[in-house]
Write a protein that holds these residues in place. Structure first.
Motif, PDB file in Angstrom:
ATOM      1  N   ASP A  68      -1.257   8.613  -3.418  1.00  0.00           N
ATOM      2  CA  ASP A  68      -1.373   9.823  -2.598  1.00  0.00           C
ATOM      3  C   ASP A  68      -0.596   9.691  -1.291  1.00  0.00           C
ATOM      4  O   ASP A  68       0.000  10.650  -0.803  1.00  0.00           O
ATOM      5  CB  ASP A  68      -2.851  10.124  -2.293  1.00  0.00           C
ATOM      6  CG  ASP A  68      -3.592  10.685  -3.498  1.00  0.00           C
ATOM      7  OD1 ASP A  68      -2.915  11.065  -4.478  1.00  0.00           O
ATOM      8  OD2 ASP A  68      -4.831  10.737  -3.448  1.00  0.00           O
ATOM      9  N   ASP A  69      -0.609   8.481  -0.726  1.00  0.00           N
ATOM     10  CA  ASP A  69       0.141   8.280   0.517  1.00  0.00           C
ATOM     11  C   ASP A  69       1.643   8.316   0.280  1.00  0.00           C
ATOM     12  O   ASP A  69       2.410   8.793   1.124  1.00  0.00           O
ATOM     13  CB  ASP A  69      -0.254   6.956   1.163  1.00  0.00           C
ATOM     14  CG  ASP A  69      -1.638   7.007   1.784  1.00  0.00           C
ATOM     15  OD1 ASP A  69      -2.107   8.118   2.089  1.00  0.00           O
ATOM     16  OD2 ASP A  69      -2.254   5.939   1.958  1.00  0.00           O
ATOM     17  N   LEU A  70       2.088   7.815  -0.889  1.00  0.00           N
ATOM     18  CA  LEU A  70       3.510   7.932  -1.231  1.00  0.00           C
ATOM     19  C   LEU A  70       3.901   9.397  -1.364  1.00  0.00           C
ATOM     20  O   LEU A  70       4.961   9.822  -0.890  1.00  0.00           O
ATOM     21  CB  LEU A  70       3.812   7.201  -2.539  1.00  0.00           C
ATOM     22  CG  LEU A  70       3.653   5.685  -2.556  1.00  0.00           C
ATOM     23  CD1 LEU A  70       4.096   5.139  -3.913  1.00  0.00           C
ATOM     24  CD2 LEU A  70       4.449   5.028  -1.439  1.00  0.00           C
ATOM     25  N   ASN A  71       3.046  10.174  -2.005  1.00  0.00           N
ATOM     26  CA  ASN A  71       3.327  11.604  -2.149  1.00  0.00           C
ATOM     27  C   ASN A  71       3.405  12.292  -0.791  1.00  0.00           C
ATOM     28  O   ASN A  71       4.256  13.167  -0.570  1.00  0.00           O
ATOM     29  CB  ASN A  71       2.255  12.272  -3.014  1.00  0.00           C
ATOM     30  CG  ASN A  71       2.378  11.899  -4.478  1.00  0.00           C
ATOM     31  OD1 ASN A  71       3.475  11.631  -4.964  1.00  0.00           O
ATOM     32  ND2 ASN A  71       1.268  11.870  -5.180  1.00  0.00           N
ATOM     33  N   THR A  72       2.535  11.897   0.124  1.00  0.00           N
ATOM     34  CA  THR A  72       2.569  12.476   1.473  1.00  0.00           C
ATOM     35  C   THR A  72       3.894  12.175   2.160  1.00  0.00           C
ATOM     36  O   THR A  72       4.510  13.048   2.786  1.00  0.00           O
ATOM     37  CB  THR A  72       1.408  11.931   2.319  1.00  0.00           C
ATOM     38  OG1 THR A  72       0.168  12.308   1.715  1.00  0.00           O
ATOM     39  CG2 THR A  72       1.465  12.469   3.739  1.00  0.00           C
ATOM     40  N   LEU A  73       4.342  10.913   2.032  1.00  0.00           N
ATOM     41  CA  LEU A  73       5.615  10.530   2.634  1.00  0.00           C
ATOM     42  C   LEU A  73       6.773  11.333   2.061  1.00  0.00           C
ATOM     43  O   LEU A  73       7.563  11.936   2.806  1.00  0.00           O
ATOM     44  CB  LEU A  73       5.865   9.034   2.416  1.00  0.00           C
ATOM     45  CG  LEU A  73       7.252   8.514   2.832  1.00  0.00           C
ATOM     46  CD1 LEU A  73       7.456   8.672   4.333  1.00  0.00           C
ATOM     47  CD2 LEU A  73       7.432   7.063   2.403  1.00  0.00           C
ATOM     48  N   SER A  77       7.275  15.068   2.750  1.00  0.00           N
ATOM     49  CA  SER A  77       7.841  15.390   4.063  1.00  0.00           C
ATOM     50  C   SER A  77       9.267  14.863   4.211  1.00  0.00           C
ATOM     51  O   SER A  77      10.131  15.540   4.769  1.00  0.00           O
ATOM     52  CB  SER A  77       6.956  14.785   5.166  1.00  0.00           C
ATOM     53  OG  SER A  77       5.657  15.333   5.122  1.00  0.00           O
ATOM     54  N   TRP A  78       9.502  13.649   3.736  1.00  0.00           N
ATOM     55  CA  TRP A  78      10.822  13.007   3.849  1.00  0.00           C
ATOM     56  C   TRP A  78      11.409  12.889   2.450  1.00  0.00           C
ATOM     57  O   TRP A  78      10.916  12.124   1.627  1.00  0.00           O
ATOM     58  CB  TRP A  78      10.670  11.626   4.481  1.00  0.00           C
ATOM     59  CG  TRP A  78      11.951  10.845   4.531  1.00  0.00           C
ATOM     60  CD1 TRP A  78      13.087  11.154   5.203  1.00  0.00           C
ATOM     61  CD2 TRP A  78      12.211   9.602   3.856  1.00  0.00           C
ATOM     62  NE1 TRP A  78      14.057  10.196   4.992  1.00  0.00           N
ATOM     63  CE2 TRP A  78      13.526   9.222   4.168  1.00  0.00           C
ATOM     64  CE3 TRP A  78      11.448   8.778   3.014  1.00  0.00           C
ATOM     65  CZ2 TRP A  78      14.115   8.062   3.671  1.00  0.00           C
ATOM     66  CZ3 TRP A  78      12.028   7.622   2.525  1.00  0.00           C
ATOM     67  CH2 TRP A  78      13.349   7.263   2.855  1.00  0.00           C
ATOM     68  N   ASN A  79      12.429  13.686   2.179  1.00  0.00           N
ATOM     69  CA  ASN A  79      13.002  13.760   0.835  1.00  0.00           C
ATOM     70  C   ASN A  79      14.352  13.071   0.801  1.00  0.00           C
ATOM     71  O   ASN A  79      15.382  13.685   1.111  1.00  0.00           O
ATOM     72  CB  ASN A  79      13.139  15.216   0.386  1.00  0.00           C
ATOM     73  CG  ASN A  79      13.788  15.330  -0.986  1.00  0.00           C
ATOM     74  OD1 ASN A  79      13.850  14.357  -1.737  1.00  0.00           O
ATOM     75  ND2 ASN A  79      14.275  16.513  -1.307  1.00  0.00           N
ATOM     76  N   PRO A  80      14.400  11.787   0.413  1.00  0.00           N
ATOM     77  CA  PRO A  80      15.693  11.099   0.374  1.00  0.00           C
ATOM     78  C   PRO A  80      16.640  11.671  -0.673  1.00  0.00           C
ATOM     79  O   PRO A  80      17.852  11.465  -0.587  1.00  0.00           O
ATOM     80  CB  PRO A  80      15.311   9.645   0.055  1.00  0.00           C
ATOM     81  CG  PRO A  80      13.966   9.719  -0.574  1.00  0.00           C
ATOM     82  CD  PRO A  80      13.284  10.895   0.041  1.00  0.00           C
ATOM     83  N   GLY A  81      16.104  12.393  -1.650  1.00  0.00           N
ATOM     84  CA  GLY A  81      16.974  13.009  -2.653  1.00  0.00           C
ATOM     85  C   GLY A  81      17.935  14.018  -2.058  1.00  0.00           C
ATOM     86  O   GLY A  81      19.032  14.238  -2.577  1.00  0.00           O
TER      87      GLY A  81
END
Length: 284
Positions: free
Chosen positions: A196-201, A204-208
């Motif tokens: 869930d914390d990875l999803n939160t990151l 918000s921050w989309n390196p794609g």
């Protein structure tokens, strides 16, 4: 009349979609039961591949590899009607696609390699991407037919085999991207960070979103104005590996990347942008 050779997950759904659009479809598969199962949807199944292609104007293939395509087409040859069109959706080598295009043309047939970025659901719903290249007269002739099978047909021009190459490049990216996700999950596990914390990151921050710019940065050949020095990237990479080791997890690709970084640092590029590790690939 359409024939479809190879009715695995992708091929079977292509067949179902063609049937829904009102096409008569004859099918064959090495495992005969997979072809026979499509008779419930209206297809005609054949145990013999030459019989399956008899009378068909267009023959589609979704097989395993170059060897399978060559073997199946050789077996089907005696059943092909004069001037039949072969559309091969199999992921193959570029060299194989070029060779088949030439050889089947010499025999009086049209062969077009049209690999796809489509899963089974895409094949059923006629969405996704289909790639083509080669003789533009052939592409123009077949594009209306192919467009009905997919969301978008991407035409990469007159170079034979280029569609095959683009498919391989796309699949390579998917493989490395997925391996990177696996390593990301391994580090999260080692650090006791929940999904869930990875999803939160990443919500918000989309390196794609950086992909196009990063591709240009790596391929641009200028690495002397760093935004992230290779020495610092290598330091962080060691932190990844140390944390994974302490947490009892392993990585799929990070150790190989660390080794590549070490090579470039040893060449004197530690103060360059870390994308210098792609310099050899970017050099033409």
């Amino acid at each position: 009349m359409v024939a479809f050779l190879g009715t695995g997950l992708l091929g079977a759904n292509f067949v179902k979609a063609l049937l829904k659009k009102g096409n008569q479809v004859q099918v064959w598969n090495r495992t005969a039961a997979k072809a026979s199962a499509l008779e419930a949807d209206g297809a005609r199944a054949f145990a013999d591949v030459a019989a399956a292609v008899k009378g068909a104007d267009i023959i589609h293939l979704t097989l395993k590899d170059d060897a399978a395509v060559n073997e199946v087409l050789a077996a089907a040859r005696k059943g092909l009607k004069p001037g039949a069109i072969i559309v091969d959706h199999t992921t193959t080598s570029a060299a194989g696609a070029i060779q088949r295009t030439r050889e089947w043309k010499e025999q009086g047939f049209t062969y077009l390699h049209a690999p796809v970025f489509m899963g089974p659901i895409n094949a059923l719903e006629s969405t996704g991407y289909m790639l083509v290249s080669g003789d533009q007269a052939v592409v123009s002739q077949l594009e209306p037919v192919l467009s009905q099978m997919t969301g978008k047909v991407l035409n990469f021009g007159a170079e034979e085999g280029k569609a095959a190459g683009m498919k391989l490049i796309g699949n390579l990216f998917l493989v490395t991207f997925t391996a990177g996700i696996a390593d990301t999950l391994s580090l999260a596990k080692a650090l006791h960070i929940p999904l869930d914390d990875l999803n939160t990151l990443f919500d918000s921050w989309n390196p794609g979103a950086m992909l196009a710019a990063r591709l240009q940065r790596v391929a641009g050949g200028k690495y002397d104005q760093p935004s992230w020095e290779l020495n610092m990237a290598r330091k962080d990479t060691q932190l990844f590996m140390d944390a994974a080791a302490q947490g009892g997890t392993t990585f799929a690709v990070i150790p190989a990347i660390a080794s590549e970084m070490d090579k470039w640092i040893a060449k004197g590029h530690g103060n360059d942008d870390w994308t210098v590790i792609g310099k050899d690939a970017a050099t033409k």
